[in-house]
Design a protein around this motif. Structure first.
Motif, PDB file in Angstrom:
ATOM      1  N   ALA A 287       1.010  -1.380  -0.061  1.00 32.01           N
ATOM      2  CA  ALA A 287      -0.004  -0.046   0.037  1.00 32.01           C
ATOM      3  C   ALA A 287       0.811   1.243  -0.001  1.00 32.01           C
ATOM      4  CB  ALA A 287      -1.024  -0.084   1.200  1.00 32.01           C
ATOM      5  N   PHE A 288       1.734   1.268   0.762  1.00 30.55           N
ATOM      6  CA  PHE A 288       2.925   2.414   0.939  1.00 30.55           C
ATOM      7  C   PHE A 288       3.559   2.605  -0.435  1.00 30.55           C
ATOM      8  CE2 PHE A 288       7.017   4.453   1.801  1.00 30.55           C
ATOM      9  CZ  PHE A 288       6.593   5.360   2.171  1.00 30.55           C
ATOM     10  N   ALA A 289       3.847   1.547  -1.250  1.00 26.36           N
ATOM     11  CA  ALA A 289       4.501   1.648  -2.387  1.00 26.36           C
ATOM     12  C   ALA A 289       3.478   2.097  -3.498  1.00 26.36           C
ATOM     13  CB  ALA A 289       5.205   0.152  -2.944  1.00 26.36           C
ATOM     14  N   VAL A 290       2.317   1.692  -3.543  1.00 28.71           N
ATOM     15  CA  VAL A 290       1.434   2.170  -4.314  1.00 28.71           C
ATOM     16  C   VAL A 290       1.128   3.796  -4.292  1.00 28.71           C
ATOM     17  CG1 VAL A 290      -1.098   2.037  -4.856  1.00 28.71           C
ATOM     18  CG2 VAL A 290       0.271  -0.007  -4.660  1.00 28.71           C
ATOM     19  N   ILE A 291       1.030   4.171  -2.939  1.00 23.91           N
ATOM     20  CA  ILE A 291       0.833   5.668  -2.580  1.00 23.91           C
ATOM     21  C   ILE A 291       1.936   6.439  -3.178  1.00 23.91           C
ATOM     22  CG2 ILE A 291       0.612   7.023  -0.984  1.00 23.91           C
ATOM     23  CD1 ILE A 291      -1.033   5.061   0.705  1.00 23.91           C
ATOM     24  N   VAL A 292       3.154   5.996  -2.924  1.00 20.61           N
ATOM     25  CA  VAL A 292       4.488   6.639  -3.412  1.00 20.61           C
ATOM     26  C   VAL A 292       4.414   6.702  -4.882  1.00 20.61           C
ATOM     27  CG1 VAL A 292       6.937   6.607  -3.498  1.00 20.61           C
ATOM     28  CG2 VAL A 292       5.895   6.211  -1.233  1.00 20.61           C
ATOM     29  N   ILE A 293       4.249   5.502  -5.743  1.00 17.39           N
ATOM     30  CA  ILE A 293       4.153   5.629  -7.107  1.00 17.39           C
ATOM     31  C   ILE A 293       3.178   6.662  -7.539  1.00 17.39           C
ATOM     32  CG2 ILE A 293       3.593   4.356  -9.203  1.00 17.39           C
ATOM     33  CD1 ILE A 293       4.965   1.909  -7.542  1.00 17.39           C
ATOM     34  N   PHE A 294       1.826   6.741  -6.888  1.00 20.98           N
ATOM     35  CA  PHE A 294       0.929   7.572  -7.447  1.00 20.98           C
ATOM     36  C   PHE A 294       1.209   8.860  -6.944  1.00 20.98           C
ATOM     37  CE2 PHE A 294      -2.601  10.421  -5.923  1.00 20.98           C
ATOM     38  CZ  PHE A 294      -3.572  10.245  -7.252  1.00 20.98           C
ATOM     39  N   ILE A 295       1.890   9.433  -6.127  1.00 23.39           N
ATOM     40  CA  ILE A 295       2.394  10.746  -5.797  1.00 23.39           C
ATOM     41  C   ILE A 295       3.479  11.146  -6.785  1.00 23.39           C
ATOM     42  CG2 ILE A 295       3.658  12.095  -4.234  1.00 23.39           C
ATOM     43  CD1 ILE A 295       1.860  10.847  -2.071  1.00 23.39           C
ATOM     44  N   THR A 296       4.323  10.249  -7.048  1.00 21.99           N
ATOM     45  CA  THR A 296       5.260  10.499  -8.060  1.00 21.99           C
ATOM     46  C   THR A 296       4.678  10.728  -9.389  1.00 21.99           C
ATOM     47  OG1 THR A 296       6.877   9.058  -6.900  1.00 21.99           O
ATOM     48  CG2 THR A 296       7.547   9.350  -9.072  1.00 21.99           C
ATOM     49  N   LEU A 297       3.972  10.004 -10.001  1.00 15.43           N
ATOM     50  CA  LEU A 297       3.135  10.083 -11.201  1.00 15.43           C
ATOM     51  C   LEU A 297       2.494  11.301 -11.076  1.00 15.43           C
ATOM     52  CD1 LEU A 297       2.550   6.414 -12.062  1.00 15.43           C
ATOM     53  CD2 LEU A 297       4.310   7.755 -12.943  1.00 15.43           C
ATOM     54  N   ALA A 298       1.784  11.827 -10.026  1.00 15.94           N
ATOM     55  CA  ALA A 298       0.925  13.054  -9.974  1.00 15.94           C
ATOM     56  C   ALA A 298       1.908  14.103 -10.298  1.00 15.94           C
ATOM     57  CB  ALA A 298       0.267  12.825  -8.849  1.00 15.94           C
ATOM     58  N   ALA A 299       3.074  14.071  -9.455  1.00 20.16           N
ATOM     59  CA  ALA A 299       3.845  15.199  -9.935  1.00 20.16           C
ATOM     60  C   ALA A 299       4.503  15.488 -10.979  1.00 20.16           C
ATOM     61  CB  ALA A 299       5.169  14.980  -8.602  1.00 20.16           C
ATOM     62  N   TRP A 300       4.926  14.121 -11.569  1.00 14.98           N
ATOM     63  CA  TRP A 300       5.635  13.966 -12.831  1.00 14.98           C
ATOM     64  C   TRP A 300       4.419  14.603 -13.911  1.00 14.98           C
ATOM     65  CZ3 TRP A 300       6.177   9.559 -16.316  1.00 14.98           C
ATOM     66  CH2 TRP A 300       6.854   9.648 -17.383  1.00 14.98           C
ATOM     67  N   SER A 301       3.244  14.339 -13.928  1.00 17.40           N
ATOM     68  CA  SER A 301       2.174  14.809 -14.846  1.00 17.40           C
ATOM     69  C   SER A 301       1.936  16.186 -14.777  1.00 17.40           C
ATOM     70  CB  SER A 301       0.955  13.993 -14.662  1.00 17.40           C
ATOM     71  OG  SER A 301       0.407  14.046 -13.534  1.00 17.40           O
ATOM     72  N   TRP A 302       1.939  16.707 -13.357  1.00 16.30           N
ATOM     73  CA  TRP A 302       1.742  18.088 -13.170  1.00 16.30           C
ATOM     74  C   TRP A 302       2.928  18.888 -13.562  1.00 16.30           C
ATOM     75  CZ3 TRP A 302       4.747  21.569 -10.022  1.00 16.30           C
ATOM     76  CH2 TRP A 302       3.817  22.881  -9.759  1.00 16.30           C
ATOM     77  N   MET A 303       4.297  18.267 -13.724  1.00 18.27           N
ATOM     78  CA  MET A 303       5.519  19.222 -14.343  1.00 18.27           C
ATOM     79  C   MET A 303       5.201  18.976 -15.864  1.00 18.27           C
ATOM     80  SD  MET A 303       8.634  18.401 -11.689  1.00 18.27           S
ATOM     81  CE  MET A 303       8.866  16.645 -12.681  1.00 18.27           C
TER      82      MET A 303
END
Length: 130
Positions: free
Chosen positions: A26-42
């Protein structure tokens, strides 16, 4: 359901959930989600800046917006400039065309075609149609 074949020497083991493994996933999924969201925002922010005229931010674009020359592919010189009070190229062209439509003259002297004011020509067309 009851089983007819019970063996007293075999007993069922207690159910154990691997909570550490579940929490790690669950922690890995949340970290991946936040990383992808930040990347798409950039990526979105970079694409938006590339499409904006001059790469300016919207706040900067709103400050003292004064169209000069060619803005967004439209030649602004054809419009009247408010600050200087001079007529734009489009207004000068319209005034010349209206003057041309309002006078008598030769359209083609060799073929005998004359030019008359547009108001008179429209009156003649109305009279012919009656």
């Amino acid at each position: 359901m009851t089983s007819q074949y019970r063996r007293p020497d075999v007993r069922q083991e207690e159910d154990h959930l691997p909570w550490r493994r579940i929490l790690a996933i669950a922690f890995a999924v949340i970290v991946i989600f936040i990383t992808l969201a930040a990347w798409s925002w950039m990526i979105l922010r970079g694409r938006e800046a590339a499409l904006r005229a001059g790469g300016r931010t919207m706040e900067h674009a709103r400050e003292g917006f004064q169209p000069r020359g060619v803005v967004a592919g439209v030649d602004q010189r054809i419009f009247r400039r408010q600050a200087t009070g001079e007529e734009g190229l489009g207004k000068v062209l319209n005034r010349r065309k209206r003057e041309e439509l309002g006078r008598f003259g030769w359209a083609d002297r060799e073929r005998g075609i004359v030019q008359i004011p547009i108001e008179d020509a429209m009156g003649l067309v109305v009279e012919e149609s009656r």
